[in-house]
Enzyme design. Sequence first.
Site, PDB file in Angstrom:
ATOM      1  N   ASP A 161       1.019   3.840  -2.789  1.00  0.00           N
ATOM      2  CA  ASP A 161       0.873   5.459  -2.928  1.00  0.00           C
ATOM      3  C   ASP A 161       1.613   6.398  -3.213  1.00  0.00           C
ATOM      4  OD1 ASP A 161      -1.702   4.139  -1.819  1.00  0.00           O
ATOM      5  OD2 ASP A 161      -1.310   4.737   0.394  1.00  0.00           O
ATOM      6  N   GLU A 190       0.850  -1.231  -0.080  1.00  0.00           N
ATOM      7  CA  GLU A 190       0.043  -0.011   0.064  1.00  0.00           C
ATOM      8  C   GLU A 190       0.964   1.288   0.010  1.00  0.00           C
ATOM      9  OE1 GLU A 190      -3.680   0.284   0.032  1.00  0.00           O
ATOM     10  OE2 GLU A 190      -2.754   1.925  -0.795  1.00  0.00           O
ATOM     11  N   SER A 215      -7.262   2.106  -3.772  1.00  0.00           N
ATOM     12  CA  SER A 215      -5.975   2.632  -3.268  1.00  0.00           C
ATOM     13  C   SER A 215      -5.029   3.243  -4.207  1.00  0.00           C
ATOM     14  CB  SER A 215      -5.097   1.211  -3.000  1.00  0.00           C
ATOM     15  OG  SER A 215      -5.365   0.845  -1.479  1.00  0.00           O
TER      16      SER A 215
END
Length: 660
Positions: A307, A303, A577
């Site tokens: 990002d 994650e 995400s």
Amino acid sequence: MRFSSALQAAALLGLTSGRSVPGNHVVHEKRAVPRSSLHKRVSPDVVLPVRVGLKQNARALEQAEDWLMEVSHPGSSMYGKHWSPDEIVEAFKPTDEAIETVAAWLEKSGISKERITHSDNKVWLAFDATTEEVESLLHTEYFHDDQDRALVAAHEYHLPSHVSEHVDYITPGVKGTLMELRRRDKRALNAESTRKSRRRQQHMKPLPELPKSWSSSDLSTCDQVITPQCLQALYGFKAPSPNAKVSKNNSLGIFEEGDYYAQQDFDKFFAQYFPSVPKGTHPILDSIDGGKAPVPVADAGGESNLDFELAYPIIYPQTTTLYQTDDTFYATSNSSTTGGIFNTFFDAIDGSYCTYSAFGETGNDPKLDPKYPDPNAGGYKGKLMCGVYKPTNVITISYGVQESDLPAYYQQRQCNEFLKLGLQGVSIFVASGDTGVGGYPGETQSDFYGCLRDDDVFSPTQPNSCPWLTNVGATKVYPGKTVHDPESAVFDPSPSFNFSSGGGFSNIFPVPKYQQGAVSSYFKNYNPPYPYYTDGKYENSTGIYNRNGRGIPDVAANGDNIAVWVGGEQGTSGGTSASSPIFASLVNRIVEERIKVGKGPLGFINPTLYTNPGVLNDITNGTNPGCGTLGFNATKGWDPVTGLGTPNYPKMLDLFLSLP
Ligand SMILES: *[C@@H]1O[C@H](CO)[C@@H](O)[C@H](O)[C@H]1NC(C)=O
Ligand SMILES: *[C@@H]1O[C@H](CO)[C@@H](O)[C@H](O)[C@H]1NC(C)=O
Ligand SMILES: *[C@@H]1O[C@H](CO)[C@@H](O)[C@H](O)[C@H]1NC(C)=O
Ligand SMILES: *[C@@H]1O[C@H](CO)[C@@H](O)[C@H](O)[C@H]1NC(C)=O
Ligand SMILES: *[C@@H]1O[C@H](CO)[C@@H](O)[C@H](O)[C@H]1NC(C)=O
Ligand SMILES: *[C@@H]1O[C@H](CO)[C@@H](O)[C@H](O)[C@H]1NC(C)=O
């Protein structure tokens, strides 16, 4: 349960206690059924931490939506005139009459002013007092259970009626307080962990086979790998010059929990896909309650890497700020019970939230949220962080659970906080979820689709259902399509779960005013052939979604086949995400341009987007399957799959630059 009549109170009291209660007192709170586990009296000399929660300012909660619209609706003369944190505390605090009445009563009852502290946000009064003192003050008796960390509570307590009307509740009271009456036993402590790992809306695949001569700027392969250059082509923006002057006050905020970036991956990613970001570039770390980053490459989190690898090519040389929350024990421990999320983050960026009372909860939830200092091995030993960081102008969050995982009051209190951040000028983007109209399969044995009731009712995502943030669904460039074709709603099946854009309608929050036109047009033009209910209550209905709930998502951005480096390997990743940091990064760029011309941050952008849907590329193809259905359709106009659509950067920039 509360009683307003003193007569009723006295009558009831006669049945349960031998103490005499003055005639001007009322039962303020009483448990319908006394807790049988509480069978021992607390000894008179035990010191209790007493909190008197004052009734929240009901008028403020009613007006909050109007206040937010005043500063964020493009038609308002107050547009962009965001509030200071102090103004927010002042507006939401209890009335002066409430504070004065309660303080005067305490003083008269022998709790001198010097002993009382007032929380920063003015919503409660706190003091320490012996059990004997508090029993006499509240005309009650305190009991505790046998746990090592004992629950101390009363079955009922009394207040003078003129005080009762200003008090929300007192702890310990009917609501107990966990206290160390005895020494703690280590094994018991470990068993106390009740947090489940929060879902990151992201999953990774190997890189597809590409021609030897392939370069990341090759736009012909965007249907297989989304590179920074594909995103530029899709949304019509260019990278800023790496030497551009950027504002010191516009770092992009990125929330992470239990998942950590690795610098080595960043460096590999920049070198391969975006060499103008120099080796070693990394976020400013705003560590919250022991959150640590980076980690060695072997421990890299999918994650975090996703990002930041998405954000940097869009915003560099602007910086990023990493809000890494919670120590490793809380951030990564797994357990069968549902855990809370986001409260420690809010505490750190808004000191008043640590003690804010709303919807029957004051401060962090004793069962759902971490407790600091953390007594566990390696735990964070500091005090809970309150107001230690200033929130950035734009924040992206790719974490969440389902609405049904957490109590409504917990979500309502948080949602009120999202509203306050918007009032202050903070824009918040949240990934809408990766499982279409359903949840993740397998939460219970009988649940194949991760849906509600008999695994057939759509399951909205949290915190997306809060109307005061911008949630971002996912689109995809399907095989054979190019960046010049319209995108479609994402669908990417896999054996473990089918990835589709989180969407639907909240069971807790009603449709906010700014969204009413969009949602009603959707129902008018594309009435879905599913039975529905209208009050958020599905248990006894035959409906499968709430016709009157806040619609999810607001907007969308690409979320499939995203090029990444994670754990020393390159591959593709995806999820809403990815969509949220893409959208947030572009808004961060727009804020940067506004700062250049002397304007301020944007705060809550939904009212502007819903009144100007033309600044987004409407997505009109694809669905978000779940719960054994095809889900909803992406349609012309807003829809519960891709919202208003994906960013058209030049149009969004023009619009937001034209606003004051
Ligand atoms: C940046 O923030 C600081 C501190 O909050 C403030 O003093 C300064 O004026 C701001 N600068 C700009 C360009 O907004
Ligand atoms: C927590 O769950 C993750 C993923 O399900 C697993 O890899 C890890 O081993 C678990 N950790 C503990 C301490 O149980
Ligand atoms: C995933 O999608 C496939 C069709 O591509 C469907 O057969 C299957 O039931 C879906 N699985 C879940 C859990 O929804
Ligand atoms: C989606 O569109 C198809 C084709 O027009 C239609 O049959 C179906 O009922 C629609 N589904 C929903 C949920 O609106
Ligand atoms: C559903 O119906 C049962 C039986 O009438 C009732 O006890 C229950 O409270 C109802 N649930 C809701 C959420 O209304
Ligand atoms: C529409 O979306 C589906 C996936 O739901 C995709 O397979 C198809 O290629 C899309 N069609 C067009 C014209 O984009």
